[in-house]
Write an enzyme that holds these catalytic residues in place. Sequence first.
Site, PDB file in Angstrom:
ATOM      1  N   GLY B  72      -6.754   5.995  -5.591  1.00  0.00           N
ATOM      2  CA  GLY B  72      -6.729   4.905  -6.553  1.00  0.00           C
ATOM      3  C   GLY B  72      -7.232   3.603  -5.973  1.00  0.00           C
ATOM      4  O   GLY B  72      -7.955   2.846  -6.620  1.00  0.00           O
ATOM      5  N   ASN B 153       3.389  -0.230 -11.948  1.00  0.00           N
ATOM      6  CA  ASN B 153       4.036   0.711 -11.032  1.00  0.00           C
ATOM      7  C   ASN B 153       5.438   0.291 -10.601  1.00  0.00           C
ATOM      8  O   ASN B 153       6.230   1.116 -10.166  1.00  0.00           O
ATOM      9  CB  ASN B 153       3.170   0.922  -9.781  1.00  0.00           C
ATOM     10  CG  ASN B 153       2.924  -0.374  -9.041  1.00  0.00           C
ATOM     11  OD1 ASN B 153       2.432  -1.350  -9.618  1.00  0.00           O
ATOM     12  ND2 ASN B 153       3.245  -0.416  -7.767  1.00  0.00           N
ATOM     13  N   GLN B 181      -0.584   4.958 -12.659  1.00  0.00           N
ATOM     14  CA  GLN B 181       0.758   5.339 -13.128  1.00  0.00           C
ATOM     15  C   GLN B 181       0.744   5.793 -14.581  1.00  0.00           C
ATOM     16  O   GLN B 181       1.723   6.366 -15.060  1.00  0.00           O
ATOM     17  CB  GLN B 181       1.732   4.160 -12.984  1.00  0.00           C
ATOM     18  CG  GLN B 181       2.044   3.770 -11.557  1.00  0.00           C
ATOM     19  CD  GLN B 181       2.841   4.827 -10.796  1.00  0.00           C
ATOM     20  OE1 GLN B 181       3.490   5.684 -11.390  1.00  0.00           O
ATOM     21  NE2 GLN B 181       2.785   4.761  -9.477  1.00  0.00           N
ATOM     22  N   HIS B 203      -2.333  11.789  -5.879  1.00  0.00           N
ATOM     23  CA  HIS B 203      -1.013  12.106  -5.331  1.00  0.00           C
ATOM     24  C   HIS B 203       0.136  11.638  -6.228  1.00  0.00           C
ATOM     25  O   HIS B 203       1.293  11.917  -5.946  1.00  0.00           O
ATOM     26  CB  HIS B 203      -0.858  11.577  -3.900  1.00  0.00           C
ATOM     27  CG  HIS B 203      -0.737  10.099  -3.791  1.00  0.00           C
ATOM     28  ND1 HIS B 203       0.476   9.476  -3.605  1.00  0.00           N
ATOM     29  CD2 HIS B 203      -1.671   9.116  -3.829  1.00  0.00           C
ATOM     30  CE1 HIS B 203       0.285   8.165  -3.530  1.00  0.00           C
ATOM     31  NE2 HIS B 203      -1.003   7.914  -3.661  1.00  0.00           N
ATOM     32  N   THR B 239     -20.111  13.226   1.781  1.00  0.00           N
ATOM     33  CA  THR B 239     -19.924  14.612   1.383  1.00  0.00           C
ATOM     34  C   THR B 239     -18.660  14.727   0.552  1.00  0.00           C
ATOM     35  O   THR B 239     -17.595  14.228   0.933  1.00  0.00           O
ATOM     36  CB  THR B 239     -19.819  15.518   2.621  1.00  0.00           C
ATOM     37  OG1 THR B 239     -21.004  15.349   3.392  1.00  0.00           O
ATOM     38  CG2 THR B 239     -19.653  16.972   2.217  1.00  0.00           C
ATOM     39  N   CYS B 328       5.216  -4.063   3.416  1.00  0.00           N
ATOM     40  CA  CYS B 328       4.115  -4.564   4.219  1.00  0.00           C
ATOM     41  C   CYS B 328       3.932  -3.579   5.363  1.00  0.00           C
ATOM     42  O   CYS B 328       4.722  -2.677   5.545  1.00  0.00           O
ATOM     43  CB  CYS B 328       4.375  -5.977   4.704  1.00  0.00           C
ATOM     44  SG  CYS B 328       5.389  -6.099   6.176  1.00  0.00           S
TER      45      CYS B 328
END
Lengths: 370, 386
Positions: B72, B153, B181, B203, B239, B328
């Site tokens: 994302g 999110n 999301q 994911h 690729t 962070c």
Amino acid sequence: MRKERVLVAMSGGVDSSVAAALLVEQGYDVVGATMKLFCHGDDVPDRPCCSLDSINDARRVCQQLGVPHYVLNLESAFGHDVVDDFVSEYARGRTPIPCVRCNTFTKFRDLVRKADAIDATWVATGHYARVADGRLRRGVDHAKDQSYFLWGIDRAVLSRMLLPVGAQTKAETRAVARRLGLEIIADKVESQDICFVPDGDHTKIIRQKLGSDAPALRTGPFVLSSGTVIGEHEGYARFTIGQRRGLPGGFPQPMFVVAIRPADRAVVIGPREELLGRGLIAREVNWLTEVDSASLLGTRLGVQVRHRAPPVAAEVIRAEAGEIELALDEPVSAITPGQSVVFYDGDGVLGGGVIEAARGQRASLPVLAA
Amino acid sequence: MPDPIYLDHAATTPVRPEVLEAMAPFYGPRFGNPSSLHRWGREARTALDEARERLAACIGARADEMCFTSGGTEADNIAILGAWRARKADGRNAVVSTPIEHKAVLGAVHQAAKEGAEERLCNVTQAGTVDAQSFNKLTRPDVAVVSVMWVNNEIGTIQPVEDLVATAKANGALFHTDAVQAFGKIEVDARTVAFDALSLSGHKIGAPKGCGAMFVRRGTALESLFHGGTQERGKRPGTENVAAAVGLALAAELACAERETECARLLALREQLEAGIRARVPDAVIHGAAAPRRAPHIVNVSVPGTDSESMLMALDLQGIGCSAGSACQSGTASPSHVLSAIGAPRELINAAIRMSLGSMSTSESIDRVVEVFARLVDKARRLAVA
């Protein structure tokens, strides 16, 4: 059966890593935590206590030990209790010890609250000091003894402290690190600098907080005790009592900074004799043992006015409301406002305070009316 | 200790067994490079093309409008930076976005600003939705690209993307939406909503980490971030990760097929969680609860007098995994920029815990979460008084 839970403050250095490892060996339910105290961003090479490398080292040691590791954000509290105090002390012409304030407020107060939040009975660090028979005591390795920096902690915390490396020497600690396969940290280089002062220039943070035109950073006169102006300096924040570096030359005898006077931004210099103090006043006095204030007068203590100084015998000549005045049996050089005076009784730490002023002549107990 | 409970699906999700199975051949016998001329290459090319078509179908797009990326964040960066860089020569220098975007979007917007773009962040309401008036004021004919996430999110609020797109198009601006999301939770259809670019992340929907995709509507000019080969029509040289593309396509299909039933299930669990918390902790504040539309899987709750960090550690040590704010690099939980943007008081920002539901969530686990959460809140309050 597993012992109780202990929260171990881990800086990523060998002492706290070995402290955690020893506690795991001893069967404690260890939780490791690294305190994030300030943020330099990514552009500062490895510094203890914040840098990513240090946090990662602590994390990896915990992985190896099989215990959880957390990073605790204590930036705001640290900024307020340690960094702001550091800057304001220099502004007042004093020389602070931020590690003392960190121990007092951050490690042994704020961190203890986190321990409470996770039901940890104990709090542990890698300090070279011991708690024995309910008393805080010097570390066994006198060269590394860090008890000097712990005088300010809340007495109630002593019964919850575990100091696993205090009963061994630094060499033994490194040997343990190697024995346990903690190669990551076994031979790590020790840093003696202040953790939040990158590159050792403490004036930078003063400039950041107070601006370049802060009185402590502006030029001012070098003067003798007589008042004679003998030169100009680049800011009294660059000086501390007893300093020789950076002073004007041309004197027959070695000269030292003997006083700092923020009022006229003066740095007073003088010969060795002017550095000697025969008494001192301290404030913010904290006791780590049961003390009866009434009977303090006349008590004799061993005192250290520097981390590395040998203890000197002293007598309490005044004690009231968190303030104490001591008369020293022998003259002590460079008693510095802002530094700590720590009271010892053999290897036991009785307490301490922040030095407010030195006294040139030995004072004595006030004579009571007959 | 009872079984651990994962409540952080918005952070990531496990790879679905079917997805792993579908990907396996491409790490084995079907390993070819799609750009190769020979049979190995042709086989890989076929698989890639099929994956592209299947993924496109999930969002009502055409195959040539789908571009595979590493996730994302990459898609957000290409869409925003690429669009602005392509259009600034036309006198369109402004970028409009919101202060509640994911850091990947804000990072790309800030980078554009560093390169000379005029950054405009619209206001958001206390309920966590874009303030349409503010947005309309900022979206003018000098705007190159607009980026508004479809589902937030951190607090799960759904943005009125359909309306915002209309305003953007009316002003000739490109509209990008971070749908990371949103996909699999709400309907995302390029035929009914005229967005120009859209980001997807594998994911979050049961595909591996490190894979995602970008939708780029035909005719949309974007400068690439990478330079090199001609893959993905030159938009994203390198690729192709065939296995990931195949996995992503299957995960997307499954997510779309299950969307209605799974969302109903998640909504019920969310309501159970919220009701449980409110009953045990009456002064708990659920951020974004007042928004007109909310995604079914996110609950962001603050209990006055607690702090996120302590709660998260204590929950973790009890086997329950949640998150807070944005992490962070050092791993600390920093105060959430989203909660700051919606005007949440400092005390609540410092106490915020995000719980996000998903495939691993069950009704029994929710009961235990409520129980543990309430107990930890009690303890935190007792300690605060002590």
